[in-house]
Motif scaffolding. Structure first.
Motif, PDB file in Angstrom:
ATOM      1  N   ALA A 172      -0.118  15.067  -5.111  1.00  0.00           N
ATOM      2  CA  ALA A 172      -0.764  13.882  -5.520  1.00  0.00           C
ATOM      3  C   ALA A 172      -2.016  14.371  -6.274  1.00  0.00           C
ATOM      4  N   ARG A 173      -2.540  15.542  -5.414  1.00  0.00           N
ATOM      5  CA  ARG A 173      -3.547  16.428  -6.348  1.00  0.00           C
ATOM      6  C   ARG A 173      -3.644  17.044  -7.358  1.00  0.00           C
ATOM      7  N   ASP A 174      -2.161  17.886  -6.631  1.00  0.00           N
ATOM      8  CA  ASP A 174      -1.203  18.867  -7.976  1.00  0.00           C
ATOM      9  C   ASP A 174      -0.649  18.286  -8.965  1.00  0.00           C
ATOM     10  N   LEU A 175      -0.125  17.920  -8.923  1.00  0.00           N
ATOM     11  CA  LEU A 175      -0.235  17.260 -10.375  1.00  0.00           C
ATOM     12  C   LEU A 175      -0.678  15.729 -10.943  1.00  0.00           C
ATOM     13  N   ALA A 176      -1.966  15.803 -10.775  1.00  0.00           N
ATOM     14  CA  ALA A 176      -3.130  15.130 -10.973  1.00  0.00           C
ATOM     15  C   ALA A 176      -3.172  14.570 -12.507  1.00  0.00           C
ATOM     16  N   ASN A 177      -2.712  15.745 -13.252  1.00  0.00           N
ATOM     17  CA  ASN A 177      -2.714  15.689 -14.289  1.00  0.00           C
ATOM     18  C   ASN A 177      -1.842  15.333 -15.558  1.00  0.00           C
ATOM     19  N   TRP A 178      -0.511  15.076 -14.585  1.00  0.00           N
ATOM     20  CA  TRP A 178       0.838  14.896 -15.201  1.00  0.00           C
ATOM     21  C   TRP A 178       1.171  13.388 -15.606  1.00  0.00           C
TER      22      TRP A 178
ATOM     23  N   CYS B 115       3.229   9.072  -6.701  1.00  0.00           N
ATOM     24  CA  CYS B 115       2.535  10.013  -5.284  1.00  0.00           C
ATOM     25  C   CYS B 115       1.993   8.722  -4.134  1.00  0.00           C
ATOM     26  N   ARG B 116       1.825   9.215  -2.623  1.00  0.00           N
ATOM     27  CA  ARG B 116       1.348   9.489  -1.414  1.00  0.00           C
ATOM     28  C   ARG B 116      -0.666   9.547  -1.813  1.00  0.00           C
ATOM     29  N   GLU B 117      -0.566   8.195  -2.166  1.00  0.00           N
ATOM     30  CA  GLU B 117      -2.382   8.687  -1.966  1.00  0.00           C
ATOM     31  C   GLU B 117      -2.667   9.246  -1.468  1.00  0.00           C
ATOM     32  N   GLY B 118      -3.333  10.250  -1.942  1.00  0.00           N
ATOM     33  CA  GLY B 118      -4.432  11.308  -1.298  1.00  0.00           C
ATOM     34  C   GLY B 118      -3.181  12.085  -0.603  1.00  0.00           C
TER      35      GLY B 118
ATOM     36  N   ARG C 233       0.452  -1.047  -0.164  1.00  0.00           N
ATOM     37  CA  ARG C 233      -0.130   0.243  -0.138  1.00  0.00           C
ATOM     38  C   ARG C 233       0.499   1.236  -0.532  1.00  0.00           C
ATOM     39  N   ALA C 234       1.803   1.437   0.692  1.00  0.00           N
ATOM     40  CA  ALA C 234       2.849   2.654   0.898  1.00  0.00           C
ATOM     41  C   ALA C 234       3.176   2.778  -0.550  1.00  0.00           C
ATOM     42  N   ALA C 235       4.247   1.685  -0.887  1.00  0.00           N
ATOM     43  CA  ALA C 235       4.535   1.743  -2.431  1.00  0.00           C
ATOM     44  C   ALA C 235       3.734   1.582  -3.570  1.00  0.00           C
ATOM     45  N   GLY C 236       2.499   1.906  -3.059  1.00  0.00           N
ATOM     46  CA  GLY C 236       1.120   1.923  -3.819  1.00  0.00           C
ATOM     47  C   GLY C 236       0.991   0.887  -4.864  1.00  0.00           C
ATOM     48  N   LEU C 237       0.562  -0.292  -4.223  1.00  0.00           N
ATOM     49  CA  LEU C 237       0.995  -1.408  -4.907  1.00  0.00           C
ATOM     50  C   LEU C 237      -0.883  -1.901  -4.225  1.00  0.00           C
ATOM     51  N   ALA C 238      -1.751  -1.674  -3.940  1.00  0.00           N
ATOM     52  CA  ALA C 238      -2.241  -2.818  -3.381  1.00  0.00           C
ATOM     53  C   ALA C 238      -3.802  -1.830  -3.154  1.00  0.00           C
ATOM     54  N   SER C 239      -4.734  -1.890  -3.698  1.00  0.00           N
ATOM     55  CA  SER C 239      -5.718  -2.268  -3.308  1.00  0.00           C
ATOM     56  C   SER C 239      -5.787  -1.244  -1.663  1.00  0.00           C
ATOM     57  N   PRO C 240      -6.667  -0.052  -1.388  1.00  0.00           N
ATOM     58  CA  PRO C 240      -7.661   0.227  -0.049  1.00  0.00           C
ATOM     59  C   PRO C 240      -7.901  -1.132   0.833  1.00  0.00           C
ATOM     60  N   ASP C 241      -7.941  -2.613  -0.127  1.00  0.00           N
ATOM     61  CA  ASP C 241      -9.141  -3.521   0.096  1.00  0.00           C
ATOM     62  C   ASP C 241      -7.996  -4.721   0.705  1.00  0.00           C
ATOM     63  N   GLY C 242      -6.681  -4.420   0.988  1.00  0.00           N
ATOM     64  CA  GLY C 242      -5.802  -5.074   0.382  1.00  0.00           C
ATOM     65  C   GLY C 242      -5.169  -5.825  -0.472  1.00  0.00           C
ATOM     66  N   SER C 243      -6.187  -6.111  -1.660  1.00  0.00           N
ATOM     67  CA  SER C 243      -6.123  -7.303  -2.731  1.00  0.00           C
ATOM     68  C   SER C 243      -4.216  -6.486  -3.204  1.00  0.00           C
ATOM     69  N   ALA C 244      -3.427  -7.219  -3.798  1.00  0.00           N
ATOM     70  CA  ALA C 244      -2.186  -6.740  -4.500  1.00  0.00           C
ATOM     71  C   ALA C 244      -2.978  -6.149  -5.656  1.00  0.00           C
ATOM     72  N   ARG C 245      -2.322  -5.509  -5.913  1.00  0.00           N
ATOM     73  CA  ARG C 245      -2.386  -5.343  -7.607  1.00  0.00           C
ATOM     74  C   ARG C 245      -0.728  -5.332  -8.598  1.00  0.00           C
ATOM     75  N   PRO C 246      -0.909  -4.850  -9.545  1.00  0.00           N
ATOM     76  CA  PRO C 246       0.108  -4.850 -10.802  1.00  0.00           C
ATOM     77  C   PRO C 246       0.878  -3.514 -10.301  1.00  0.00           C
ATOM     78  N   THR C 247       1.920  -3.322 -10.224  1.00  0.00           N
ATOM     79  CA  THR C 247       2.698  -2.213 -10.487  1.00  0.00           C
ATOM     80  C   THR C 247       2.334  -1.136 -11.165  1.00  0.00           C
ATOM     81  N   ILE C 248       2.089  -0.012 -11.366  1.00  0.00           N
ATOM     82  CA  ILE C 248       2.013   1.227 -12.609  1.00  0.00           C
ATOM     83  C   ILE C 248       2.516   0.550 -13.828  1.00  0.00           C
ATOM     84  N   PHE C 249       3.112   0.115 -13.433  1.00  0.00           N
ATOM     85  CA  PHE C 249       4.659   0.505 -14.851  1.00  0.00           C
ATOM     86  C   PHE C 249       4.166  -1.285 -15.690  1.00  0.00           C
TER      87      PHE C 249
END
Ligand SMILES: *Cc1c(COP(=O)(O)O)cnc(C)c1O
Length: 412
Positions: free
Chosen positions: A374-380, A367-370, A10-26
């Motif tokens: 993350a908000r300021d650079l949301a469109n980048w 960025c850290r979620e939320g 989650r800290a690395a942005g790799l998990a959904s809030p429900d805890g399930s793993a998701r692939p890296t954005i890459f």
């Protein structure tokens, strides 16, 4: 039950809030790039291998018997070459016997340094956006991640010095720096580095600085290692790697240098992560660091050209572009191309492979979620230009066709 890996993911942005793993954005963007046969400007690895003579040196090392565990701290020839490199380029003196540690890429050096110095209750201050392995290392240590934004403006993405002042407190164990910076391409200025140094001294924190793009700067901009600032060598751990400098990212030969007691601490952790590795690559990189300056210059010149090609095309197509001073990357504000259906950079990056035949990654993934950043650079979004010129020209042609109306004849 929440398992430890879930909070790291989650800290690395790799998990959904429900805890399930998701692939890296890459991985997700690369899968989309493959599905739509897109030009992959998402993942930042070179599409041509490093110099033949360095690869030959590794092959020779395999044939002449460098195939068993090398010493835990790295072979003496490589540690000496790293020390000589720091002296020749920056005037920094390190003892190859006690102040240099060879690691499995910069990634292991980052993890071992953070694990050696921080634990629960400690705060680690980093720039935001940040490289994903930085957040993951902080989470693995159980430490708290505090961030300081890099803010886009006329001079590129610059350090928010006021936030740095409030972010660095008595709880700060480590300030984790990255310059030249992935993903923004920022090369921190002398003033910015001095502000970081002063903050570290104020609270007696250690600076860990990720300088893997140290040689990949443009327009005559010089990379300044934090350890070269007055008084900072005693409290700074400097990390670099052969991967980016010599276009050999799969070799995973990295290193960390700094004062002997801090290197001892990092070596203690590192020995139980991998102990050692890369036996035949170590002598090859020792030679590369000693004899490879011309190859580095050639890569820097060619990257400058490719940076110019992609940045000016993106600006011409209508993006606001944060002109990078270094690295493999250019960040672009996709606001002009957003809509109700494609509301932000993440949606834009997900739509681009099918819509244009090009892949990029959203800056919010760094960025850290939320977070405010993350908000300021949301469109980048971030594009890499470490691809061959034909791939870049094809990507530009496709972006122009998909994003600019009524002027297909203008294609590149
Ligand atoms: C690529 C990269 C790394 C990883 O380096 P390795 O030597 O491949 O482990 C570390 N930090 C940053 C900022 C990077 O872009």
């Amino acid at each position: 039950m929440t398992l430890r890996w879930q909070s790291v993911a989650r800290a690395a942005g790799l998990a959904s809030p429900d805890g399930s793993a998701r692939p890296t954005i890459f991985a997700e963007m690369t899968a989309l790039a493959t599905q739509y046969d897109a030009a992959n400007l998402g993942q930042g690895f070179p599409d041509s291998d490093g110099p033949e003579w360095i690869r030959q040196a590794a092959a020779n090392a395999i044939h002449s018997g460098a195939n068993q565990y090398p010493p835990g701290r790295g072979i003496p020839a490589l540690r000496e070459a790293i020390a000589a490199h720091q002296a020749r380029h920056y005037g920094i003196t390190v003892d190859p016997g006690t102040e240099v540690l060879v690691t499995a890429g910069a990634t292991e050096a980052i993890a071992a340094a953070v694990l050696a110095l921080c634990g629960p209750g400690d705060e680690v201050v980093s720039l935001e956006p940040f490289y994903d392995a930085h957040a993951a290392a902080i989470a693995m240590a159980g430490a708290t991640h505090v961030t300081v934004p890099l803010v886009p403006g006329a001079g590129g993405f610059r350090l928010d010095a006021a936030t740095l002042e409030t972010a660095v407190t008595a709880n700060t164990r480590v300030i984790l720096v990255n310059t030249p910076h992935n993903p923004t391409g920022t090369v921190l200025s002398r003033d910015e580095l001095e502000a970081i140094a002063a903050a570290a001294v104020r609270v007696d924190a250690v600076v860990v600085t990720d300088e893997v793009y140290e040689h990949l700067t443009f327009d005559g901009l010089a990379h300044t290692p934090l350890a070269s600032l007055p008084g900072m060598a005693a409290r700074t751990l400097t990390i670099s790697s052969a991967g980016k400098t010599f276009s050999l990212t799969g070799w995973k030969i990295g290193w960390i240098t700094g004062p002997a007691p801090l290197i001892d601490a990092v070596a203690t952790i590192k020995q139980f992560l991998t102990y050692s590795g890369g036996a035949p690559f170590q002598p090859a990189i020792a030679r590369a660091l000693t004899e490879g300056d011309a190859d580095i210059r050639e890569l820097r010149d060619s990257l400058t050209h490719r940076r110019d090609l992609l940045s000016s095309a993106l600006a011409d197509i209508g993006f606001e572009v944060g002109r990078p001073g270094g690295t493999y990357f250019v960040c672009a504000d996709a606001t002009p191309f957003l809509s109700a259906e494609v509301p932000d950079g993440a949606a834009f990056a997900r739509a681009l492979p099918a819509g244009a035949g090009v892949a990029c990654v959203p800056v919010s993934a760094f960025c850290r979620e939320g977070s405010t950043t993350a908000r300021d650079l949301a469109n980048w979004v971030r594009f890499t230009f470490v691809k061959d010129e034909a791939t870049l020209r094809e990507a530009i042609r496709r972006l122009r066709r998909a994003l600019t109306q009524g002027s297909p004849q203008n294609s590149d």
